[in-house]
Each structure stands twice: as structure tokens, then as C-alpha cells.
Design an enzyme around this catalytic site. Structure first.
Site, mmCIF file in Angstrom:
data_model
loop_
_atom_site.group_PDB
_atom_site.id
_atom_site.type_symbol
_atom_site.label_atom_id
_atom_site.label_comp_id
_atom_site.label_asym_id
_atom_site.label_seq_id
_atom_site.Cartn_x
_atom_site.Cartn_y
_atom_site.Cartn_z
ATOM 1 N N GLY A 20 39.542 30.323 42.576
ATOM 2 C CA GLY A 20 40.348 31.005 41.573
ATOM 3 C C GLY A 20 41.836 30.880 41.835
ATOM 4 O O GLY A 20 42.338 29.827 42.247
ATOM 5 N N ASP B 211 43.618 32.172 44.141
ATOM 6 C CA ASP B 211 43.881 31.969 45.567
ATOM 7 C C ASP B 211 43.917 30.468 45.890
ATOM 8 O O ASP B 211 44.871 29.961 46.517
ATOM 9 C CB ASP B 211 42.764 32.675 46.356
ATOM 10 N N SER C 67 41.140 41.025 40.831
ATOM 11 C CA SER C 67 39.721 41.458 40.861
ATOM 12 C C SER C 67 38.918 41.153 39.597
ATOM 13 O O SER C 67 37.720 41.430 39.573
ATOM 14 C CB SER C 67 39.574 42.968 41.144
ATOM 15 N N TYR D 106 35.511 38.671 41.426
ATOM 16 C CA TYR D 106 35.212 40.040 41.875
ATOM 17 C C TYR D 106 34.713 40.958 40.743
ATOM 18 O O TYR D 106 34.384 42.114 40.996
ATOM 19 C CB TYR D 106 36.417 40.646 42.597
HETATM 20 P P1 ADP Z 1 39.332 37.895 42.162
HETATM 21 O O1 ADP Z 1 38.516 37.328 43.290
HETATM 22 O O2 ADP Z 1 40.332 38.948 42.636
HETATM 23 O O3 ADP Z 1 38.490 38.367 41.024
HETATM 24 P P2 ADP Z 1 40.027 35.372 40.806
HETATM 25 O O4 ADP Z 1 40.988 34.351 41.308
HETATM 26 O O5 ADP Z 1 38.589 35.005 40.759
HETATM 27 O O6 ADP Z 1 40.287 36.696 41.710
HETATM 28 O O7 ADP Z 1 40.461 35.829 39.350
HETATM 29 C C1 ADP Z 1 41.557 36.667 39.092
HETATM 30 C C2 ADP Z 1 42.209 36.268 37.783
HETATM 31 O O8 ADP Z 1 43.089 35.162 38.029
HETATM 32 C C3 ADP Z 1 41.233 35.805 36.697
HETATM 33 O O9 ADP Z 1 41.663 36.357 35.459
HETATM 34 C C4 ADP Z 1 41.446 34.291 36.688
HETATM 35 O O10 ADP Z 1 41.191 33.736 35.400
HETATM 36 C C5 ADP Z 1 42.908 34.206 37.003
HETATM 37 N N1 ADP Z 1 43.437 32.914 37.475
HETATM 38 C C6 ADP Z 1 42.775 31.887 38.074
HETATM 39 N N2 ADP Z 1 43.635 30.894 38.368
HETATM 40 C C7 ADP Z 1 44.875 31.302 37.956
HETATM 41 C C8 ADP Z 1 46.187 30.726 37.965
HETATM 42 N N3 ADP Z 1 46.418 29.505 38.456
HETATM 43 N N4 ADP Z 1 47.222 31.449 37.436
HETATM 44 C C9 ADP Z 1 47.002 32.700 36.940
HETATM 45 N N5 ADP Z 1 45.802 33.293 36.901
HETATM 46 C C10 ADP Z 1 44.745 32.605 37.399
#
Ligand code: ADP
Length: 168
Positions: free
Chosen positions: A30, A32, A115, A119
């Protein structure tokens, strides 16, 4: 000032972007994964020295190859139905990230939707916690000039816009 935009958070030129990390701080999928890819390997090397991070807490690093000067790593709660302190822990993520920004003299900070990806925290509840917590913090701290909520999807952006317009 609070704004909502729909973009890739790694492209933003702000004092800090917030990473929705995991407790190891050693990278993941994601947002991260996207942040680590864009920041380069020095970010992972730095994170490996930090001893992890508890759910709801936050730690700061440089942004390395990112346009953002810093990354604030916070660990959101995994959604387990809402009865295990998830709402409070999610609010802690926003408060502790903003507190770290203030302590480091940062004025512009961008949050992803913590999250609500892997999550599984329901977006309607998460975005109301995000907006109320940030508004309450800004009411007490005029050092922060701009908070950006960064949405990845159209539907998330609509949720944030309506939560802010409703004033809750
Ligand atoms: P978590 O494990 O906290 O749920 P995720 O990364 O799976 O974190 O998702 C958190 C949010 O970040 C989701 O809405 C996802 O679509 C979004 N997301 C993923 N990649 C990016 C990015 N490059 N920029 C902004 N938001 C993102």
C-alpha cells in the site's frame, strides 16, 4: 487550513508526509511500499534503527529522495469490529503525528487515509475520526499552516469532502 486532494502522496512537496506503517517500520504494501520506493533505500536503513513503533504512536525520519522533507511514520489499528479501541487508536495516530510535526517546527503535513486499506477500518468512520481529530488539534495549534488529506480513490475523496462540509 485543511484541504482534500486525490493524488499519490509520494508526489507532494510538503514538510512531512505521513506513512501508514506497520509496527516493524520495515516497509509493507500500500502507501507504505509506495513511500519506501519513492524515498529510496536510505529510508529503510533509517527505519531499521528506530526499534519499531506501537499502534497509535508516530516516529519521524528524513524524506530522502522524496520532495517531502520528512516522513512521519504512524501505525494505524487493524479493524477488528470496533470494540478493541480502534477508534481511539486511530485518533492517536493523527494527534501524535501532528504533535511530532509541531515539535519539529513543521508547518505543512499530508495524511493518507490511515488504516482504511489492508487494515480494513471502515472509510466513513475513519474519515470522520481523521477530520474531527485534525480540526480539534488545529484549534489549539496555530503553528501548523496546512493539513492535506490525500485520497487515492474518488469515493474516499467524496467521504472526506462531505465530512469536512458537515463540520464533524
Ligand atoms: P493500512 O494498512 O493502514 O490500511 P494501506 O496502505 O493499505 O494502509 O491503505 C491506506 C490508504 O492509502 C488506502 O486508502 C489506500 O488506497 C491509500 N494509498 C495507497 N497507496 C497510496 C499512495 N501512493 N498515495 C496515497 N494514498 C495511497
Amino acid at each position: 487550513m485543511i484541504e482534500v486532494i486525490q493524488t499519490d502522496i509520494t508526489t507532494l512537496d510538503v514538510d512531512a508526509i505521513v506513512n501508514a506503517a506497520n509496527t516493524s517500520l520495515l516497509g509493507g504494501g500500500g502507501v507504505d511500499g509506495a513511500i519506501h520506493r519513492a524515498a529510496g533505500p536510505k529510508l529503510l536503513a533509517k527505519c531499521a534503527t528506530l526499534g519499531g513503533c506501537k499502534t497509535g504512536n508516530a516516529k519521524i525520519t528524513p524524506g530522502y529522495n522524496l520532495s517531502a522533507k520528512h516522513v512521519i511514520h504512524t501505525v494505524g489499528p487493524v479493524w477488528r469490529g470496533g470494540g478493541r479501541g480502534e477508534p481511539e487508536l486511530l485518533a492517536d495516530c493523527y494527534r501524535n503525528s501532528l504533535q511530532l510535526a509541531v515539535e519539529n517546527g513543521l508547518k505543512t503535513i499530508a495524511f493518507p487515509s490511515i488504516s482504511t486499506g489492508v487494515y480494513r477500518f471502515p472509510i466513513d468512520r475513519a474519515c470522520r475520526i481523521a477530520t474531527t481529530t485534525v480540526k480539534a488539534f488545529l484549534a489549539d495549534h496555530d503553528e501548523i499552516e496546512k493539513v492535506t488529506f490525500v485520497c487515492f480513490s474518488n469515493s474516499d475523496r467524496a467521504e472526506y469532502e462531505s465530512a469536512l462540509a458537515e463540520g464533524n
